[in-house]
Design a protein around this motif. Structure first.
Motif, PDB file in Angstrom:
ATOM      1  N   VAL A  39       5.361   3.145  12.767  1.00 53.00           N
ATOM      2  CA  VAL A  39       6.534   3.550  12.001  1.00 53.00           C
ATOM      3  C   VAL A  39       6.216   3.749  10.532  1.00 53.00           C
ATOM      4  O   VAL A  39       6.684   4.696   9.897  1.00 53.00           O
ATOM      5  CB  VAL A  39       7.660   2.499  12.179  1.00 53.00           C
ATOM      6  N   VAL A  40       5.431   2.865   9.968  1.00 54.45           N
ATOM      7  CA  VAL A  40       5.219   2.882   8.518  1.00 54.45           C
ATOM      8  C   VAL A  40       4.351   4.068   8.128  1.00 54.45           C
ATOM      9  O   VAL A  40       3.625   4.635   8.957  1.00 54.45           O
ATOM     10  CB  VAL A  40       4.569   1.559   8.068  1.00 54.45           C
ATOM     11  N   PRO A  41       4.437   4.495   6.869  1.00 55.58           N
ATOM     12  CA  PRO A  41       3.597   5.614   6.400  1.00 55.58           C
ATOM     13  C   PRO A  41       2.118   5.280   6.509  1.00 55.58           C
ATOM     14  O   PRO A  41       1.715   4.114   6.523  1.00 55.58           O
ATOM     15  CB  PRO A  41       4.032   5.775   4.929  1.00 55.58           C
ATOM     16  N   ALA A  42       1.326   6.336   6.595  1.00 56.83           N
ATOM     17  CA  ALA A  42      -0.123   6.155   6.677  1.00 56.83           C
ATOM     18  C   ALA A  42      -0.645   5.470   5.407  1.00 56.83           C
ATOM     19  O   ALA A  42      -0.162   5.721   4.317  1.00 56.83           O
ATOM     20  CB  ALA A  42      -0.806   7.508   6.871  1.00 56.83           C
ATOM     21  N   GLY A  56       0.842  -1.198   0.000  1.00 57.59           N
ATOM     22  CA  GLY A  56       0.000   0.000   0.000  1.00 57.59           C
ATOM     23  C   GLY A  56       0.868   1.235   0.000  1.00 57.59           C
ATOM     24  O   GLY A  56       1.466   1.619  -1.017  1.00 57.59           O
ATOM     25  N   GLY A  57       1.032   1.888   1.182  1.00 51.07           N
ATOM     26  CA  GLY A  57       1.892   3.050   1.288  1.00 51.07           C
ATOM     27  C   GLY A  57       3.362   2.696   1.104  1.00 51.07           C
ATOM     28  O   GLY A  57       4.147   3.478   0.579  1.00 51.07           O
ATOM     29  N   ALA A  58       3.770   1.513   1.541  1.00 52.44           N
ATOM     30  CA  ALA A  58       5.130   1.007   1.344  1.00 52.44           C
ATOM     31  C   ALA A  58       5.022  -0.469   1.021  1.00 52.44           C
ATOM     32  O   ALA A  58       4.105  -1.150   1.464  1.00 52.44           O
ATOM     33  CB  ALA A  58       5.966   1.226   2.598  1.00 52.44           C
ATOM     34  N   GLU A  59       5.960  -0.958   0.248  1.00 50.86           N
ATOM     35  CA  GLU A  59       5.921  -2.355  -0.176  1.00 50.86           C
ATOM     36  C   GLU A  59       7.250  -3.002   0.185  1.00 50.86           C
ATOM     37  O   GLU A  59       8.257  -2.848  -0.521  1.00 50.86           O
ATOM     38  CB  GLU A  59       5.659  -2.459  -1.678  1.00 50.86           C
TER      39      GLU A  59
END
Length: 813
Positions: free
Chosen positions: A210-213, A165-168
């Protein structure tokens, strides 16, 4: 990595770098061609400045931190930064020692979830529950990557975190000896001892901070850790087995080959550190689906299968007859529970228990409905079938509405059963009926007692009547109908009516009634004659008819085939026979048929009963040019007046079935030979025969060939030659005589079916002439010699002798 890239990475990754101006200055300086020493000095200044100048926290500002005191970056990291942040710090230090071992290792599937467990054998030699471990498969450990939610996380387990999604990104973490996983810059996350469900929630919460929204997080368990389990005692292959940590005791036992014939299925012990932590019961699993407290196995656990406590054999009318293992305090009721109970036709009140006592076999009877019995090792429990036959029935036969078997109820009486069967009918004979005691019991070999009753009181439903007997089970009630004591009377009619046969006589039946019932009189009836045959003597003592004398009375029928007023009112008596005679002068049209080469073929009605053949030919216009008069035949259908048709015996096929109308089929188209030429030439002669109804005259076309068959060299058909009518000519055309011809019996069959034989005089044969369409037949001479052959042989033998004598006589002279 170049110096520029190294410094840039430091600047970008510093959690305190928030001045874009400083970043731009550093970048421009490093892009110029400055000596290497200047680059080193600049780098040191930037690092020193980052920690002591820009690292000052403004008053009143709170920096959020992760568990362990790690601050959370205020700027969303990039994928490269995120990968560096969550990298597993335990990747090198916490390698699974059994990783190489697990690559090709296989373990058995969990028998608790295996859907391919075979059905239990019904043979008496198998033990209930023994084959639970016999059909488990051995899947690869890598296939077991979906753990139960209550699976405890332990050292060596691999946890996979996937971001999309926001990061893979995706990273795998190994649980080390302190029970933690260690994502870089996130601190340790302690999951050891937690269930998979709780560990997944904890890891999700730490990564979500930690991960982006908008990033989705999946936490999965990778390849499970492996453990060593010791399986001992009554298993087929005891030893140490390396299995998945997902495995339970049943799975490991299946991998060890299952439990032996003497193994205890009711108390399988799991020991850990010398202490029994759980006891498993296979029967509990089979009955309820429960396999224990679901305690997961740990490394170096022991699974101990001891000897069974007691085993009994269930045989007979059990739903699942076989051997069963029972615990010390279990008895017959437990056996019924495990075996599924008894069949519907089982004798449950007299269960037999065969037991060995002091080296002798004893018998114990148990009523399972009211008692239990503690069973012992080696007992045989046998359940018999109940005796066939309904014991609470009463049968009613005869003249009631619904004769059948009926339930016997306590206190039932005769009238109760009769009313239950629909009651008596208007034809029931009420003066007498019978009750046979126990007559419906087929096993009763003695004669049943007979009770005579009168059913007159049942009309008024007088239940207090002395005839309203009290019944017993298996009684048979026999009622009668009034028609059973009287003969059914009838009348018969024959002759020229449309439906011959027998008719039931009813009261006041007249002759005219019978005529109507039989379909009326035919037009062919003789209007002057109708006869009635009656029995006139009556035996008054027996109130019946006495067939000692018959009379026949004749009555007239009007010319319009109706009865006169007097005859129509004649009352018929039982067993009267009515005969309607045929008018001898009445005949319908009778036709003959001409076929073949006549000028006008077809049907021709007879002008009178004596019309002859020549008359019909003349009416048909004569013959066509190519007609063969010598080959004409007559086909006569036999009528009912022919002798052969009357005496012809019925014929049967190979299966013994009657062949319908066999005589008519055989004789219907029988040909008759006639001499049509002489019938036309010599009218009113013996050849000019009288034709009958349905006769068929067939005049064929001239056949220009002669057929030669039988004992000739080459049977064939030859064109007829008017100049040659001798038989020898046609035999020569067929190659001459063959082997063993019977010369004296050669005959010729002509086109009209007639045949002529050879006439013989001593050694001379005079053969019949041949005509067109004829057939020359040369029969086979039999093996024996007749007188002519002997004479021929004798003469042949004497000729040389006579000639020799004559020569000698003349020589002497």
């Amino acid at each position: 990595m170049s110096t520029i890239e190294y410094v840039t990475a430091i600047a970008n990754n510093s959690i305190f770098a928030h001045s874009k101006f400083c970043k731009s200055i550093i970048t421009e300086m490093l892009r110029g061609k400055i000596w290497f020493s200047i680059k080193i000095i600049t780098t040191c200044i930037i690092i020193f400045h980052s920690f002591f100048s820009f690292g000052q926290i403004p008053p009143g500002t709170t920096i959020p931190t992760l568990p362990g005191g790690v601050p959370i970056p205020s700027i969303p990291p990039t994928n490269t930064q995120l990968q560096s942040m969550i990298k597993d710090q335990n990747a090198d230090a916490g390698k699974d020692r059994n990783e190489e071992l697990n690559k090709n290792n296989k373990i058995n599937k969990d028998s608790l979830t295996d859907k391919s467990i075979n059905k239990f054998e019904s043979g008496s030699k198998s033990t209930y529950g023994a084959n639970v471990f016999s059909s488990a498969a051995n899947p690869n450990l890598a296939e077991l990557s979906t753990p139960p939610l209550d699976y405890p996380i332990g050292v060596g387990d691999k946890i996979i975190v996937s971001l999309y999604g926001g990061a893979e990104l995706q990273e795998s973490y190994t649980v080390v000896s302190d029970g933690s996983i260690f994502p870089r810059q996130m601190g340790k996350i302690y999951v050891g001892g937690l269930t998979f469900e709780n560990a997944r929630r904890l890891i999700y919460a730490r990564f979500a901070a930690v991960v982006p929204a908008g990033t989705n997080i999946d936490v999965m368990l990778g390849q499970p850790r492996t453990i060593n389990i010791n399986v001992v005692n009554e298993v087929n292959n005891p030893g140490i087995y390396t299995v998945s940590a997902f495995s339970n005791a049943f799975t490991v036992i299946a991998k060890a080959g299952g439990i032996t014939e003497n193994g205890n299925l009711r108390n399988i012990q799991i020991k850990r550190n010398g202490r029994v932590i759980e006891e498993l019961d296979v029967y509990k699993y089979l009955q309820t689906g429960e396999s224990g407290r679901k305690s997961y196995l740990q490394n170096n656990d022991f699974i101990i299968v001891s000897f069974y406590e007691k085993r009994v054999l269930a045989t007979g009318q059990f739903k699942r007859p076989m051997f069963y293992q029972l615990k010390k305090d279990e008895g017959l009721k437990a056996l019924l529970k495990y075996s599924g109970g008894l069949n519907a036709d089982a004798l449950s009140t007299a269960v037999k228990v065969l037991r060995n006592v002091n080296e002798s076999q004893t018998l114990i009877n148990v009523n399972t409905k009211i008692q239990d019995a503690i069973l012992k090792d080696g007992d045989i429990v046998k359940v018999d079938l109940i005796k066939a036959g309904i014991v609470n029935k009463v049968e009613i036969r005869g003249e009631v509405k619904y004769p059948d078997y009926y339930e016997y109820r306590n206190g039932d009486r005769l009238f109760d059963i009769i009313n239950r069967a629909g009651g008596v009918t208007k034809n029931t004979y009420l003066k007498r009926a019978y009750v046979f005691r126990g007559g419906a019991d087929s096993t009763n070999l003695q004669a049943s007692d007979k009770l005579e009753v009168n059913l007159v009181d049942i009309i008024n439903n007088d239940v207090s009547s002395i005839n309203n007997l009290e019944l017993k089970p298996n009684d048979v009630i026999q009622l009668f109908g009034t028609y059973e004591f009287t003969d059914q009377t009838f009348v018969e009619i024959f002759g020229e009516i449309r439906k011959e046969g027998k008719f039931n006589k009813y009261g006041g039946m007249t002759l005219q009634d019978l005529i109507f019932l039989s379909g009326g009189i035919k037009q062919s009836a003789e209007f002057g004659r109708l006869e009635i045959s009656s029995i006139v003597d009556v035996d008054s003592a027996k109130q019946g008819l006495k067939p000692t004398r018959n009379i026949v009375t004749s009555y007239a029928i009007s010319s319009n085939l109706s009865l006169d007023s007097a005859s129509a009112k004649i009352i018929l008596k039982p067993y009267d026979q009515v005969f309607v005679r045929k008018n001898p002068t009445f005949e319908l049209q009778q036709n003959i048929e001409l076929k073949g080469l006549v000028k006008y073929p077809g049907l021709y009605p007879r002008l009178d009963k004596y019309e002859k053949l020549s008359s019909f030919i003349a009416r048909a216009g004569g013959f066509k040019d190519n007609a063969d008069l010598g080959g004409a035949i007559l086909i006569r259908r036999q009528t009912e007046n022919f002798r052969e048709k009357v005496i012809q015996q019925p014929k049967f096929d190979s299966l013994g079935n009657l062949i319908a109308n066999a005589s008519e089929i055989a004789l219907a188209n029988e040909p008759v030979s006639i001499d049509l030429y002489k019938a036309i030439k010599y009218k009113n002669s013996k050849h000019d025969i009288v034709l009958q109804a349905n006769d068929v005259i067939f005049v064929p076309e001239i056949n220009p060939f002669v057929t030669v068959k039988g004992r000739v060299q080459s049977p064939l058909k030859i064109s007829f030659d008017k100049e040659h009518t001798n038989v020898r000519y046609y035999i020569d055309k067929a190659g001459g005589l063959g082997v063993r011809p019977w010369r004296s019996r050669i005959f010729v069959t002509y086109a009209n079916g007639k045949s002529r034989r050879t006439k013989n005089f001593f050694f001379f044969h005079f053969y019949p002439p041949v005509e067109q369409g004829a057939t020359v037949n040369v029969p086979t001479r039999p093996d024996g010699q007749d007188i002519t052959d002997v004479a021929k042989s004798t003469v042949t033998a004497l000729v040389p002798i006579i000639l020799s004598a004559l020569i000698l006589k003349y020589v002497k002279l």
